[in-house]
Design a protein around this motif. Structure first.
Motif, short mmCIF file in Angstrom:
data_model
loop_
_atom_site.label_atom_id
_atom_site.label_comp_id
_atom_site.label_asym_id
_atom_site.label_seq_id
_atom_site.Cartn_x
_atom_site.Cartn_y
_atom_site.Cartn_z
N ARG A 70 -0.42 -11.93 7.64
CA ARG A 70 0.47 -11.33 6.64
C ARG A 70 0.99 -12.39 5.65
O ARG A 70 1.16 -12.12 4.47
N GLY A 129 -7.16 -2.61 1.02
CA GLY A 129 -7.41 -1.23 0.60
C GLY A 129 -6.79 -0.99 -0.77
O GLY A 129 -5.75 -1.57 -1.10
N SER A 167 -3.62 -5.54 10.47
CA SER A 167 -3.53 -6.90 9.89
C SER A 167 -2.23 -7.60 10.27
O SER A 167 -1.92 -8.67 9.75
N LEU A 194 -7.67 -11.06 5.90
CA LEU A 194 -7.24 -10.22 7.02
C LEU A 194 -8.38 -9.81 7.96
O LEU A 194 -8.17 -9.10 8.95
N HIS A 198 -0.43 1.60 12.08
CA HIS A 198 -1.06 0.83 10.99
C HIS A 198 -0.70 -0.67 11.09
O HIS A 198 -0.06 -1.22 10.19
N LEU A 235 0.78 -1.24 0.00
CA LEU A 235 0.00 0.00 0.00
C LEU A 235 0.81 1.29 0.00
O LEU A 235 0.26 2.38 -0.15
N SER A 240 -2.93 -5.98 -0.18
CA SER A 240 -3.73 -5.16 0.73
C SER A 240 -5.19 -5.32 0.35
O SER A 240 -5.51 -5.64 -0.80
O1 DGY Z 1 -5.40 -2.36 3.24
C1 DGY Z 1 -4.90 -3.18 3.99
O2 DGY Z 1 -4.66 -4.34 3.62
C2 DGY Z 1 -4.56 -2.82 5.40
O3 DGY Z 1 -4.69 -1.49 5.65
C3 DGY Z 1 -3.17 -3.30 5.76
O4 DGY Z 1 -3.26 -4.61 5.97
#
Ligand code: DGY
Length: 359
Positions: A333, A115, A327, A138, A324, A90, A113
């Motif tokens: 991860r 997002g 996750s 996640l 941040h 990201l 990600s």
């Molecule tokens: O967008 C995402 O995956 C989170 O913000 C980070 O894991």
């Protein structure tokens, strides 16, 4: 390093072979390498994803071999030239400039990600580039961290450990470090998706009285699972004792949490954001927290990231800020990196990805 594990093993064998055999094997490998698709990976991703790429026999990939320092923009613009696929995280802005630098070979972008506000979707669509992302894997980790942050903020855990460590702990006191409890509370969710539901499921055993939510439209199937009532944005602000922000950052949600929202909230309310910093107007949040308009805020995301250590929000006792990490569990991860790698490989083969964004 450009790499494919199989090619490497063969290269090791050549080193000990006679000259004529060496030449034959070398040209075979060269032929094979030229059929592998070229991929750039913008970060040292967790081992599972790297293993999948290495063992695929489908791609040769170059990696920005660090997790501590992101690849610089200049380096990234150089490295993407001519690649067939790109796996990013990201922190990389994938915009027209970068896609132009990559050129017409680029067919697939896979982001590790859920997002995707770092991607210019219009530009990707215009160029026919398919996009993979990593939802669902996640959800549990993000929901768990959101609950942890909510409790740390509402029960003032960071302030409390600081007091205990620095001599503020005197006699037991009747109102010292009192916070707000979940029992009999109303929890509001701004943007009800999988993560919002998972948060509510985890909070329900704390004897929450009522879940409410708002979104662009009611989401009855998701809401039913947690018995949540659809309310207007105003009602969400007015009724929530705890307000959890779970919406994606889009042009419509940018700074949607601003003084208008905070001014309608109760002064006993706790505001929690684990989505994106950009959904909050941070000056307005500072004002709301410092004047007692709301009781506290827990933020896992900010603008910018990292938030400078001299930022005013860091001066507030009633603001808990995390870097941040929603996750950030080893399992999640690794699952994200595996999903990102598999999305990329499937996309490059022209097959449906496991999780693909509809552009
Ligand atoms: O967008 C995402 O995956 C989170 O913000 C980070 O894991």
């Amino acid at each position: 390093m450009w790499g494919s594990r199989m090619a490497l093993r063969r290269l090791q064998k050549i080193a000990v072979a006679p000259l004529s055999v060496k030449e034959g094997i070398t040209s075979k490998i060269q032929r094979e390498m030229s059929t592998l698709q070229r991929v750039y990976v913008t970060r040292q991703i967790p081992p599972e994803g790297l293993r999948i790429l290495k063992e695929s026999g489908q791609v040769q990939f170059e990696l920005w071999d660090s997790d501590d320092v992101p690849v610089s923009r200049a380096e990234l613009l150089k490295k993407v030239k001519g690649v067939d696929g790109l796996l990013c995280v990201l922190t990389e802005k994938i915009d027209a400039e970068l896609l132009d630098a990559a050129g017409p070979n680029l067919k697939v972008l896979s982001t590790m990600s859920v997002g995707f506000d770092h991607l210019s979707l219009d530009e990707l669509k215009k160029r026919g580039i398919r996009v993979g992302y990593t939802p669902e894997v996640l959800t549990d980790a993000v929901a768990e961290l959101t609950v942890a942050l909510l409790l740390a903020t509402s029960r003032r855990l960071i302030e409390a450990t600081h007091e205990a460590k620095t001599g503020g702990w005197g006699t037991w006191r009747t109102l010292w470090l009192c916070g707000h409890e979940l029992a009999n509370s109303t929890v509001g969710i701004l943007g009800l998706g999988r993560i919002g539901v998972a948060i509510a499921e985890r909070l329900a055993p704390f004897k929450v009285k009522k879940f409410i939510y708002t979104d662009v439209a009611p989401r009855p199937e998701l809401a039913r699972a947690i018995n949540a009532e659809y309310v207007s944005f105003d009602e969400l602000a007015k009724q929530s004792d705890f307000l959890a922000v779970c919406c994606a950052l889009t042009p419509e949600t940018k700074e949607i949490c601003n003084k208008e929202l905070f001014s309608k909230m109760k002064n006993t309310s706790i505001f929690i954001n684990t989505s994106r910093g950009g959904v909050v107007n941070q000056e307005d949040l500072y004002e709301a927290l410092s004047t007692g308009q709301i009781a506290g805020a827990g933020l896992d995301v900010t603008v910018p990231e990292p938030l400078p250590t001299n930022h005013p929000l860091f001066t507030l006792k009633n603001c808990v800020i995390l870097p941040h990490i929603a996750s950030a569990s080893y399992t999640t991860r690794n699952a994200m990196s595996a999903l990102a790698a598999n999305n990329l490989l499937l996309g490059l083969r022209g097959e449906p990805m496991i999780k693909e964004l509809k552009l």
